[in-house]
Design a protein around this motif. Structure first.
Motif, short mmCIF file in Angstrom:
data_model
loop_
_atom_site.label_atom_id
_atom_site.label_comp_id
_atom_site.label_asym_id
_atom_site.label_seq_id
_atom_site.Cartn_x
_atom_site.Cartn_y
_atom_site.Cartn_z
N ALA A 21 -2.84 4.02 -5.52
CA ALA A 21 -3.98 4.17 -4.62
C ALA A 21 -5.29 4.32 -5.37
O ALA A 21 -6.35 3.92 -4.87
CB ALA A 21 -3.76 5.38 -3.72
N HIS A 49 0.83 -1.21 0.00
CA HIS A 49 0.00 0.00 0.00
C HIS A 49 0.87 1.26 0.00
O HIS A 49 0.80 2.07 0.92
CB HIS A 49 -0.92 -0.01 1.22
CG HIS A 49 -1.70 -1.29 1.36
ND1 HIS A 49 -2.74 -1.62 0.52
CD2 HIS A 49 -1.55 -2.34 2.22
CE1 HIS A 49 -3.23 -2.81 0.87
NE2 HIS A 49 -2.52 -3.26 1.88
N HIS A 67 0.83 1.47 4.69
CA HIS A 67 -0.49 2.06 4.49
C HIS A 67 -0.34 3.26 3.56
O HIS A 67 0.65 3.98 3.63
CB HIS A 67 -1.08 2.50 5.84
CG HIS A 67 -2.55 2.80 5.79
ND1 HIS A 67 -3.06 3.94 5.21
CD2 HIS A 67 -3.63 2.10 6.25
CE1 HIS A 67 -4.37 3.94 5.31
NE2 HIS A 67 -4.75 2.83 5.94
#
Length: 750
Positions: free
Chosen positions: A519, A512, A561
Motif C-alpha cells: 500500500a 490491492h 481493496h
C-alpha cells in the motif's frame, strides 16, 4: 500468465525488475495484466489462470448461458484442438449460481489455450505444460523474503520492491506480562529476523509455527523439487536449498523468543498498537515488546523446532550444532508446557495487536508430542499424543492436530512399535475421503462447504488440498489428487469472483491487498506471490471501507481493496499451503502419469532383458556412476545403492538426500530379495489387483516397501545376485532412473 521466469525445467530462478519505478512494476506484470484492469471479473467461464500439468484433471466452470458444448482453442491462432459436452446444470449455494462443468482432462498437448463457448467471451488464457507451477511456487516462497523483518531488501534481490530495513528488533523490551525474576519488566532483549506476520509489522509465534512447519514439510516430502530452486535471495548458493534458507530466517527469530531461564516461549513480539500504512523504515519509532509466555506458543515452538531439528541434521556442515540446539529447545519448551498446561494468551490491556488466542490446547500438545516422538524415538511422547482421541481435521493456526498426522504418516515406516500405524493411516484417509466426497458432490467441484468460508477461506481450501494430498501419498487414489488439483484451481481463478487470489499471478490477480508495504511503496503493482484471504460473509471491515462489498454471499463476499483486512489481507500461514500444494501437484501429477503409462508386461520384459554376462566390483562402480550421471543431467537428487550377495559395493547420496533415503533403499531392496521382481513390479501388481501396496499380507512394511526404485541384478546362467536401488524421487521415477542406467550400461534397446 507466467510472471516469474525460470531458466530450465530443473532449476527455477526468481528475479524481479531492478528499477524501483512505477513503469517497471507495470512491465513486470505485463501488458496482459494491464488489459485485465478493466476486465469483467464476473466472466462466464472461470478457470485456473496459470494452467495445468499435462496429466492433471482439467476443469472449467461455466455460468449461465444455454450452450451445451464447449471448445478448447489455441490461444494465438483460435484453432480448435478439443471439443466436449458441458456437464448438467447444478446449483452452487455459496454463490447462488447455476453452473456447468467443462472437462477437458483428455487434452494433454503442451500449449496455451482458451475455452470457447457460443455466445460468450473467450476464457482467460491458460497453459498446459510440464512443471506448470514452478514459477508460482517460487513466487509464493519469495513472498516470505519480501516480508522479512530486520533487513534491507536491496534491488539485486527485490527489484522494484527494494526497501530499507525496518524493525531491527535488537532492543526489544520485556512487557510486564512477560516479566520474570531473571528478566524484569523493561529488560532489553535482542530478537531480530523473522517474517512480518501478515499485513501488519508484528511477529507471532503461534502463527509462525504452522507457517514454518508447512514449508519444512514441503521440503521434507519433496526434497528433489526444491534441490535446484534458486530464489535469488541473499543466502542462495550457500549449500542449503533456498526454501530452507527462507525458513531459517524465521526459525532463527523463533529461537530468540524462548526464555533460556525456564524454556517458556513468548507469545509475540509487537508494538502496543498497529503501525500505520507506511513502509517499515518510515513508521513512527515506538517501543517493541515481547509479551506473555503461553502454552500454545511453547507447544507450537516445540513442534516446529523438533521438525526443523530432524531436517537440519543433514546440514550439519552448513549450520554446525543447529539441529541439536533445535531439538534441545523443543524439549525444554515441552517441559515448560507440561508444567504450565493451561496458560491461555489474552492481550494485556495496553496491547491492541493480533491476539492468536486459543483456549483449546489438546491439538497443540498432540502435535508437539508427535514431532518430539519422531525426533527422539521416545515412546513417552507417543503416549502423550493420545492418538485415539485426536481427530484429523483441516489444519489452521488454531487447529494443528492434523499436522501430527501428517508427520506420523510421513515417518510411519520407522516408528517404534508403540505407534498404531493403522490408526495413523485411517485418520489421514478418513479425512481425505470426506473431503473428496464433498468435492465430488459440489457443483463447483471444490471440497469447500458454506461453513468453510471463514476469515482466510483461501487458506482453508488449500489446507484441504494439502490433506487430500496426504491421502493420495498413502494410497494413490486418483480422486484425492484430482480434488487437490481443484483446490489450487479455485484460488487461481476457478471461483465465483473470477479473480486469481495470488498477487502477480494470472490474468486477473488481486491488485490491492491489505499489506502495508504494497500500500505504501507507490508502485502500481503489489508485491507478488501473496495469497489474499478470500471471500467470507462476515465483512468485519465494512465500516472502514470507502467502497461496498459486491455481495454478501459466502463465495462472493470479497473486496479487492486495501481497506479489506477481512477478505484481502495477506498472511504467512495462508501462503504456506500454497507453497506445499503447488510443489506437490507438480511432482505427484508427473509421478502419477508415469505410473499410468506402465503395464505389468513392460516390467516383466525389463527384467528379462536387463541382465548381465558377468558382474563384479568394477561393474557396480560403473553402474552406480551411470545413475549419478543421469540424475545430474536431469537435475534430480537421488541416493543410489548397489548390493551383491549381501555386500554393499556402491552407495552415494546426492545433495538433498538423507537417512530417510537409506531406509527406503533398505526396504525396497528387501522386497526385491523377497519376491525376485523389481519393487515397482510388486507395486504395480498389487495396485492393479485392487490391493494396498502399503499393507501386503505376510509382510512387515517396516522391513519392506512396495514402491518403485529397486531392480534385481541378474547374471545370465547364474540368476539373481543383488539389487540396484534408487531413492529420492516418486517411485515410478526412481524405477525409471534405475532402468535407464541399466539400459545405458548394458546397451539394451527396450
Amino acid at each position: 500468465m507466467k510472471t516469474i521466469p525460470y531458466k530450465k525445467p530443473t532449476e527455477t530462478t526468481l528475479s524481479f525488475p531492478a528499477s524501483n519505478t512505477r513503469v517497471s512494476a507495470i512491465k513486470y506484470l505485463s501488458a496482459a495484466l494491464l488489459l485485465a484492469f478493466g476486465a469483467d471479473a464476473s466472466a462466464a467461464t472461470r478457470i485456473n489462470q496459470v494452467g495445468f500439468e499435462p496429466q492433471s484433471e482439467k476443469l472449467a466452470v461455466v455460468t449461465d448461458g444455454t450452450a451445451s458444448s464447449f471448445e478448447v482453442v489455441a490461444a494465438d491462432t483460435g484453432k480448435t484442438v478439443f471439443t466436449g459436452k458441458l456437464g448438467a446444470p447444478a446449483l452452487w449455494k455459496p454463490s447462488a449460481e447455476t453452473v456447468r462443468l467443462a472437462d477437458f482432462s483428455a487434452l494433454k498437448t503442451p500449449g496455451e489455450y482458451r475455452i470457447k463457448i457460443d455466445g460468450q467471451t473467450l476464457s482467460d488464457r491458460f497453459a498446459i505444460r510440464d512443471h506448470a507451477y514452478r514459477a508460482l511456487n517460487a513466487a509464493a516462497i519469495k513472498a516470505y523474503y519480501l516480508n522479512r523483518a530486520s533487513i534491507a531488501l536491496p534491488p539485486q534481490y527485490a527489484g522494484a520492491y527494494a526497501r530499507p530495513a525496518g524493525h531491527p528488533d535488537d532492543k526489544v523490551l520485556v512487557h510486564s506480562s512477560a516479566a520474570s525474576r531473571q528478566r524484569a519488566e523493561g529488560s532489553v532483549l535482542s530478537s531480530p529476523k523473522g517474517w512480518y506476520d501478515a499485513g501488519d509489522y508484528n511477529k507471532y509465534i503461534v502463527n509462525s509455527g504452522i507457517s514454518t512447519y508447512t514449508l519444512l514439510a514441503a521440503f521434507e516430502h519433496f526434497p528433489q523439487y526444491f534441490a535446484k530452486q534458486n530464489l535469488n535471495i541473499p543466502e542462495s548458493g550457500n549449500g542449503l536449498p533456498d526454501i530452507l534458507n527462507e525458513a531459517l530466517w524465521n526459525l532463527d527469530w523463533m529461537l530468540t523468543m524462548q526464555d533460556p531461564n525456564d524454556g517458556g516461549v513468548y507469545h509475540k513480539l509487537t508494538n502496543k498498537a498497529f503501525d500505520g500504512m507506511e513502509m517499515p523504515d518510515q513508521v513512527k519509532p515506538t517501543p517493541r515488546y515481547v509479551v506473555q509466555k503461553s502454552t500454545a506458543a511453547a507447544l507450537d515452538f516445540a513442534a516446529t523446532m523438533a521438525t526443523a531439528g530432524r531436517i537440519f541434521k543433514a546440514y550439519e556442515q552448513q549450520r554446525p550444532g543447529l539441529s541439536a540446539r533445535m531439538m534441545a529447545a523443543a524439549e525444554t519448551a515441552w517441559n515448560w508446557a507440561q508444567a504450565n498446561p493451561a496458560v491461555v494468551f489474552r492481550n494485556p490491556a495496553d496491547i491492541k495487536t493480533g491476539e492468536y488466542g486459543d483456549a483449546q490446547l489438546g491439538d497443540e500438545f498432540a502435535w508437539a508430542a508427535a514431532e518430539l516422538y519422531i525426533g527422539t524415538g521416545k515412546d513417552s511422547y507417543y503416549r502423550a499424543i493420545k492418538a485415539d482421541q485426536l481427530p484429523a481435521t483441516t489444519p489452521s493456526w488454531s487447529d494443528v492436530g492434523a499436522l501430527a498426522w501428517i508427520s506420523l504418516a510421513q515417518h510411519r515406516a520407522h516408528l517404534t512399535p508403540a505407534a498404531d500405524r493403522k490408526l495413523i493411516e485411517s485418520r489421514i484417509d478418513g479425512l481425505a475421503a470426506s473431503l473428496a466426497a464433498n468435492w465430488k458432490a459440489s457443483a463447483y467441484r471444490v471440497a469447500m462447504q458454506e461453513k468453510d468460508f471463514v476469515w482466510g477461506s483461501n487458506a482453508t481450501v488449500l489446507n484441504q488440498a494439502m490433506m487430500l494430498l496426504q491421502g493420495y501419498r498413502l494410497n494413490g487414489k486418483a480422486d484425492y489428487l484430482n480434488a487437490a488439483q481443484s483446490g489450487l484451481d479455485y484460488v487461481l481463478g476457478r471461483n465465483a469472483t473470477g479473480y486469481s487470489f495470488v498477487t502477480g499471478i494470472g490474468a486477473r490477480p488481486a491488485m490491492h491487498p491489505h499489506h502495508r508495504p504494497s500500500a505504501a511503496d507507490k508502485l502500481a503493482a503489489p508485491a507478488p506471490g501473496f495469497l489474499v484471504g478470500g471471500p467470507q460473509p462476515g465483512q468485519q471491515d465494512k465500516k472502514d471501507c470507502p467502497v461496498p462489498y459486491p455481495a454478501k454471499l459466502p463465495a462472493t463476499s470479497y473486496l479487492d481493496h486495501v481497506c479489506s483486512y477481512a477478505s484481502n489481507e495477506i498472511a504467512i500461514n495462508w501462503n504456506a499451503p500454497l507453497v506445499y500444494v503447488s510443489a506437490a501437484l507438480d511432482q505427484l501429477t508427473a509421478g502419477a502419469s508415469m505410473e499410468q503409462k506402465v503395464e505389468l508386461s513392460t516390467l516383466t520384459r525389463q527384467e528379462e532383458l536387463l541382465q548381465f554376462d558377468s558382474f563384479n566390483n568394477d561393474t557396480a562402480l560403473a553402474l552406480g556412476m551411470k545413475v549419478i550421471e543421469l540424475a545430474r543431467a536431469a537435475g534430480k537428487s537421488v541416493a543410489v545403492n548397489i548390493t551383491q550377495d549381501g555386500t554393499m559395493l556402491f552407495y552415494h547420496g546426492m545433495p538433498g538426500t538423507n537417512a530417510d533415503n537409506a531406509n527406503w533403499i533398505r526396504r525396497k531392496s528387501n522386497l526385491v530379495n523377497r519376491t525376485g521382481h523389481s519393487s515397482f513390479y510388486t507395486h504395480t501388481e498389487v495396485k492393479n489387483a485392487g490391493g494396498d501396496y502399503d499393507h501386503i499380507p505376510g509382510m512387515d512394511m517396516k522391513e519392506f516397501a512396495a514402491h518403485g526404485g529397486s531392480f534385481p541384478l541378474v547374471v545370465k546362467g547364474k540368476g539373481r545376485i543383488g539389487t540396484l536401488t534408487v531413492s529420492g524421487l516418486p517411485g515410478a521415477e526412481d524405477h525409471a532412473m534405475a532402468v535407464a542406467a541399466l539400459q545405458a550400461y548394458l546397451n539394451v534397446d527396450l
